[in-house]
Motif scaffolding. Sequence first.
Motif, PDB file in Angstrom:
ATOM      1  N   PRO A 132       4.407  -2.667  -6.778  1.00 55.55           N
ATOM      2  CA  PRO A 132       4.614  -1.781  -7.938  1.00 55.55           C
ATOM      3  C   PRO A 132       5.963  -1.073  -7.924  1.00 55.55           C
ATOM      4  CG  PRO A 132       3.228  -0.690  -6.337  1.00 55.55           C
ATOM      5  CD  PRO A 132       3.492  -2.066  -5.783  1.00 55.55           C
ATOM      6  N   ARG A 184       4.356   5.645  -5.667  1.00 54.27           N
ATOM      7  CA  ARG A 184       4.330   5.642  -7.134  1.00 54.27           C
ATOM      8  C   ARG A 184       3.274   6.602  -7.674  1.00 54.27           C
ATOM      9  NH1 ARG A 184       6.823   1.761  -9.906  1.00 54.27           N
ATOM     10  NH2 ARG A 184       6.718   3.392 -11.487  1.00 54.27           N
ATOM     11  N   GLU A 185       2.141   6.697  -6.978  1.00 56.25           N
ATOM     12  CA  GLU A 185       1.094   7.631  -7.408  1.00 56.25           C
ATOM     13  C   GLU A 185       1.583   9.081  -7.340  1.00 56.25           C
ATOM     14  OE1 GLU A 185      -2.196   6.822  -4.895  1.00 56.25           O
ATOM     15  OE2 GLU A 185      -2.686   4.891  -5.853  1.00 56.25           O
ATOM     16  N   ASN A 207       2.463   1.807  -3.394  1.00 54.58           N
ATOM     17  CA  ASN A 207       1.455   2.332  -4.324  1.00 54.58           C
ATOM     18  C   ASN A 207       1.311   3.844  -4.171  1.00 54.58           C
ATOM     19  OD1 ASN A 207       0.249   0.347  -6.089  1.00 54.58           O
ATOM     20  ND2 ASN A 207      -0.501  -0.690  -4.255  1.00 54.58           N
ATOM     21  N   GLU A 248       0.832  -1.206   0.000  1.00 52.39           N
ATOM     22  CA  GLU A 248       0.000   0.000   0.000  1.00 52.39           C
ATOM     23  C   GLU A 248       0.868   1.257   0.000  1.00 52.39           C
ATOM     24  OE1 GLU A 248      -3.413   2.195   2.744  1.00 52.39           O
ATOM     25  OE2 GLU A 248      -2.734   0.154   3.232  1.00 52.39           O
TER      26      GLU A 248
END
Length: 687
Positions: free
Chosen positions: A594, A569-570, A566, A563
């Motif tokens: 990711p 990366r966002e 993520n 989590e």
Amino acid sequence: MFSSPSIAQYEVLQGEYSIPIVALSVLIAWAAAYTALSMNERSRKSSFFHQNLWLVLAAISMGIGIWSMHFVGMSALSLPVHMHYDRMLTFISVVPAMIASFLAFYFSSRSRRTKTSYLIAGLVMGTGISAMHYVGMAAMKMDGVIYSYHFGLFALSVVIAVVVSCVALYVFTILQHQTERFSIRVVIALILGLAVSSMHFIGMAAVTFYVPVNQSLMEGMAHSMDVSFLAKSVAVSMALLFGLLLVSSVLDRYVAHQLRYFDSLTRLPNRRLFEKNVENLSYDVLAVWHLHDLESLNRANGYTFVDEVIKETSRLLKSTQPPLADLYRLDGHRFAYVARDPKEGRVLQEAMEKTAELLKQPLLVKEQQVKLETVCAFSTIDVDDQSADLYSRVIAVLNHPTIQFQHEIVRYNPTIHTQSFAQSLIADVERAMAENELYVVYQPKVSTALKKMVGVEALLRWEHPEHGFLSPAVFIPILEKNNKMMDVTDWIIDQVCQQLQAWQTNKEHDWLVAVNIPGNYVTSPRLLHNVVDRTGFYGVDPKYLELEITETSFVKTIDGAIEAVNQFREKGFGVALDDFGTGVSSLSYLKKIPISTLKIDKSFVDGVPQSEKDSAIIQSIISLGESLKLKVVIEGVETKEQVDYLTTTCNSPVIQGYYYSKPLKAHEVVEWYSSSTSACHSPSFVD
């Protein structure tokens, strides 16, 4: 020499060339030039062998190559007469080529070069090539045959030898910082080989052979010569040439190993080899001698005198070294004895007691008596401990406030020493960040496909005012155990973003900078807030910041880590999975994470390519990363063999390690990038 004989008495002797042998002679000239340039290039780097040694080897290689090329080229010419060689002149003919090559390389390698020095170097080299050729011609004897030279072609051959030599040496000097690149060296060697071969064949075109009109000739265009002598001479010379190349390669490896792993002053193994061996070998006993207050000796007598004191101390320590113990010089004022067998602990202790008695006596240095203040920290490993714990223990002993420098041997006591040293570092860390005792260095990452640096890893260092340079392996575990690494990581991120802003403002370079994140900090909302805040504050695009997260941090909190990644990366940050392969990985989880980069741990690289198991593991990890479309970074690369293997195993690996560069300060990174962009195959063996 330039006059023709009477046509009534002599007729011109016609000959033919064997094209394959001509090609072989040209190849020999190129190979000799390449070998000579390789050795000459090494003359600029070695500190263990004098520059002139490499220049002599380069001159011998070039001289042998010119000599061999000449006589192989001569054997390509077929004449219908018996031919033999004056052996004395044949061997003497190599001398001018060697002398000229040495002088040419010497002039072109000087730190201060002018157009005149290029001209002198080329003139000397060209003259040597020509002298070798024409002395070699004089060594060639044919029954009843005389020869004369065409003056114009004779002069042209010498001019071409000089001009092309000037060009080759000029190009070599201008591109000297790039000569470690194979392609550059090949091109320069081709030019220099051209000088040798063109001079030879133009010189051959300048000569006309005459034979008496009544002399009987051999049938066909073939001559009878002393083939055995010539073949043996050329074979021996070429064997010597390639032998020199092999010897130079061995010497080069030796020099690289010495520069990397041995102290230049005492010739003892250095701290880098100590840390490597502590990591890879099972050391059970460690004793460290600390020489106190060398700064006072420096101020009173100068660095040269203190160097002599250190050398004399190292000789004394070597004299008491037990047979099964290793001796290292860790830094300016510390020496370490280590033993691998716990049974050697008593032997080492007795040796340290003897050493203490000797150190109580003044040392005689440059007819001056010097009494050193010293102390020895001594530690043995317990059953459940690791070898790496030994060093932190002796440092805890040496840094304890009760320590006295009166030649005592102080054994590590966990109830006394550990708590004091750890607490002193914890108390000092805030000041260290505020006063830049903590600082960041950057180790380049080189793309072998792009042949340039594509990023750096930010690494933490601590220069403590009392304890001196502290290894990260010593202070980071203490900071992590006492929950200080989160604060330090925030400080590192701030320093890195500030540096990224400076590089981009100065329009130097946009590099990706990787920052190590402690495992227990990965899932903290504080980390995300901090990286977003700092990049925004300094106006840095998040794509230039990569967070390196260890595999073990994923394993411990896999759902929370996925989590968190993520979210990173966002926001545009890169995320690298560091030290891949050292944890208990689950491939089913790996495909869900990711990440953008897979970083292979140094422990798998050390055995490549010699170890079949390590090589197989590396290949598997690389294949896995490429199949998941991840960038693959391989850390801890130290040798050319490792680089060659990895570039053939991986499509476009990014390599990090001492083969290319040690960790550098920010301004040094820019300088290194500028000097190595077009020569990224060159290692930097700098301690």
